[in-house]
Scaffold this active site. Structure first.
Site, short mmCIF file in Angstrom:
data_model
loop_
_atom_site.label_atom_id
_atom_site.label_comp_id
_atom_site.label_asym_id
_atom_site.label_seq_id
_atom_site.Cartn_x
_atom_site.Cartn_y
_atom_site.Cartn_z
N THR A 6 -0.94 -3.82 -4.50
CA THR A 6 -2.17 -4.38 -3.93
C THR A 6 -3.33 -3.39 -4.09
O THR A 6 -3.12 -2.19 -4.29
CB THR A 6 -1.98 -4.64 -2.42
OG1 THR A 6 -1.47 -3.46 -1.80
CG2 THR A 6 -1.04 -5.79 -2.17
N HIS A 7 -4.53 -3.97 -4.00
CA HIS A 7 -5.75 -3.18 -3.77
C HIS A 7 -6.29 -3.74 -2.47
O HIS A 7 -7.07 -4.70 -2.48
CB HIS A 7 -6.78 -3.42 -4.88
CG HIS A 7 -6.55 -2.63 -6.14
ND1 HIS A 7 -6.52 -1.27 -6.16
CD2 HIS A 7 -6.36 -3.04 -7.42
CE1 HIS A 7 -6.32 -0.84 -7.41
NE2 HIS A 7 -6.22 -1.90 -8.19
N ARG A 12 -4.17 2.88 -4.20
CA ARG A 12 -5.36 3.43 -3.55
C ARG A 12 -6.09 4.48 -4.40
O ARG A 12 -7.24 4.79 -4.18
CB ARG A 12 -4.93 4.01 -2.19
CG ARG A 12 -5.98 4.77 -1.41
CD ARG A 12 -7.15 3.89 -1.01
NE ARG A 12 -8.13 4.65 -0.27
CZ ARG A 12 -8.93 5.59 -0.78
NH1 ARG A 12 -8.86 5.88 -2.05
NH2 ARG A 12 -9.79 6.21 -0.01
N LYS A 13 -5.36 5.03 -5.36
CA LYS A 13 -5.93 6.09 -6.21
C LYS A 13 -6.65 7.14 -5.37
O LYS A 13 -7.83 7.43 -5.56
CB LYS A 13 -6.84 5.53 -7.30
CG LYS A 13 -6.08 4.64 -8.28
CD LYS A 13 -6.90 4.26 -9.49
CE LYS A 13 -6.12 3.43 -10.47
NZ LYS A 13 -5.87 2.04 -10.06
N PHE A 14 -5.91 7.74 -4.45
CA PHE A 14 -6.45 8.84 -3.65
C PHE A 14 -6.93 9.94 -4.60
O PHE A 14 -6.30 10.18 -5.64
CB PHE A 14 -5.37 9.41 -2.73
CG PHE A 14 -4.96 8.49 -1.62
CD1 PHE A 14 -5.73 8.39 -0.47
CD2 PHE A 14 -3.82 7.72 -1.71
CE1 PHE A 14 -5.36 7.54 0.57
CE2 PHE A 14 -3.44 6.87 -0.68
CZ PHE A 14 -4.21 6.78 0.46
N TYR A 43 -4.70 -3.29 -23.74
CA TYR A 43 -3.38 -3.84 -23.45
C TYR A 43 -2.35 -3.54 -24.53
O TYR A 43 -2.67 -3.55 -25.73
CB TYR A 43 -3.45 -5.36 -23.28
CG TYR A 43 -4.08 -5.82 -21.98
CD1 TYR A 43 -3.56 -5.42 -20.76
CD2 TYR A 43 -5.19 -6.66 -22.00
CE1 TYR A 43 -4.14 -5.85 -19.56
CE2 TYR A 43 -5.77 -7.10 -20.81
CZ TYR A 43 -5.23 -6.69 -19.59
OH TYR A 43 -5.80 -7.12 -18.42
O1 6AU Z 1 -3.18 -6.44 -15.77
P1 6AU Z 1 -4.62 -6.24 -15.30
O2 6AU Z 1 -5.46 -5.61 -16.36
O3 6AU Z 1 -5.21 -7.49 -14.73
O4 6AU Z 1 -4.55 -5.25 -14.05
C1 6AU Z 1 -4.15 -3.92 -14.17
C2 6AU Z 1 -3.95 -3.28 -12.84
C3 6AU Z 1 -5.20 -3.15 -11.99
C4 6AU Z 1 -5.63 -1.69 -12.14
O5 6AU Z 1 -6.21 -1.16 -10.98
C5 6AU Z 1 -4.30 -0.98 -12.47
O6 6AU Z 1 -3.44 -1.95 -13.03
N1 6AU Z 1 -4.41 0.17 -13.39
C6 6AU Z 1 -3.93 1.44 -13.04
C7 6AU Z 1 -3.08 1.70 -11.90
C8 6AU Z 1 -1.95 0.87 -11.58
O7 6AU Z 1 -3.15 2.73 -11.28
C9 6AU Z 1 -4.17 2.54 -13.87
C10 6AU Z 1 -4.74 2.33 -15.13
O8 6AU Z 1 -4.89 3.25 -15.92
N2 6AU Z 1 -5.11 1.07 -15.49
C11 6AU Z 1 -4.96 -0.01 -14.66
O9 6AU Z 1 -5.30 -1.12 -15.07
O10 6AU Z 1 -4.83 -3.41 -10.63
#
Ligand code: 6AU
Length: 266
Positions: A61-62, A92-94, A220
């Protein structure tokens, strides 16, 4: 199949109990998918998890995207996640100093009380790990941290020196369950795996069956390449919640991830 048979060296070498829990759930449900449930209301989150809960192994979650947050509503989501045996992962990416990260684990969302896993950047120094762990300790809970070692977004500043520092902070830490890797590049995931070894997990965002779906700098790769290069859990957001038929999409990602881990073998 047993978790030992599916995960091999990773099962034997990951000491963190949360890593074992996720590996067990993944085998039981035949999926290595963590759903990035980037919804803006609790009711949307609940409806999404009701639909795709059987096909995912963890729920990310966010919480700060949710515009109608209340503890009561959030508890419904937590109960639903438990029904589906999902670990709760707050992304949360603290990034602040240790003491403030400890305090940010509390606050209005009280992340320390429900999240099993959180993300953290290493930018402020290694003490962020102790700060977050202290946050959980304040409520007598234990959780796992995923340190961001790489990112999927183009132009990010996490170069290979930075990645090395992240691994040396996380290696051997009882609080660090593993690392976020760049799922859009199997080369980078492979490099990260060589640095990490077998004793911690790698979770990869930047995964979509449509390579060209990325918006605003998101990149991606696909589930198969990411897992065979060394990722243990693929984080999928819009590939599932943005699909016309999200149940069908969740099944596709689950199947792709499961066949890839079987192909990877020991
Ligand atoms: O599959 P998406 O692109 O709709 O969503 C990707 C999810 C989002 C981002 O906040 C997270 O993955 N994310 C993160 C995380 C998990 O920390 C790091 C990153 O480098 N790229 C990224 O997309 O919720």
């Amino acid at each position: 199949m047993t978790p030992e048979a599916v995960w091999g060296r990773r099962w034997e070498n990951c000491a963190n109990p949360l890593a074992h829990r996720i590996m067990e759930v993944a085998v039981k449900k035949k999926t290595l998918v963590c759903l990035a449930a980037d919804m803006t209301s609790v009711s949307e989150l609940i409806s999404l998890v009701k639909d795709v809960g059987p096909y995912i192994a963890a729920l990310k979650t966010h919480v700060d995207l949710v515009d109608d947050f209340s503890v009561e509503k959030w508890n419904i989501l937590i109960d639903l996640a438990k029904e589906h045996e999902l670990l709760l992962f707050e992304d949360r990416k603290f990034a602040d100093i240790g003491k403030i990260s400890q305090q940010q684990m509390a606050g209005v969302h009280d992340i320390r009380n429900w999240a099993d896993i959180v993300t953290a950047h290493r930018i402020s120094g290694p003490d962020i790990v102790d700060g977050i762990a202290a946050g959980w300790a304040d409520v007598e809970r234990i959780g796992g941290i995923l340190l961001l070692a790489q990112m999927s977004s183009q132009g990010n500043l996490l170069d290979s020196n930075y990645t090395n520092e992240v691994i040396s902070t996380g290696k051997g830490s009882p609080h660090v369950i593993g690392y976020i890797g760049n799922g859009s590049s199997s080369k980078e995931v492979g490099e990260l795996r060589s640095l990490v070894g077998d004793s911690q997990m790698i979770w990869t965002p930047g995964i979509n069956l449509d390579n060209n779906a990325g918006k605003m700098g998101q990149r991606y790769g696909n589930p198969h390449d990411s897992i065979t290069s060394g990722s243990d859990i693929i984080i999928v957001g819009s590939g599932i919640h943005g699909a016309e038929d999200r149940i069908h999409a969740a099944k596709l990602y689950a199947e792709a991830s499961w066949s890839a881990i079987l192909e990877r073998g020991q």
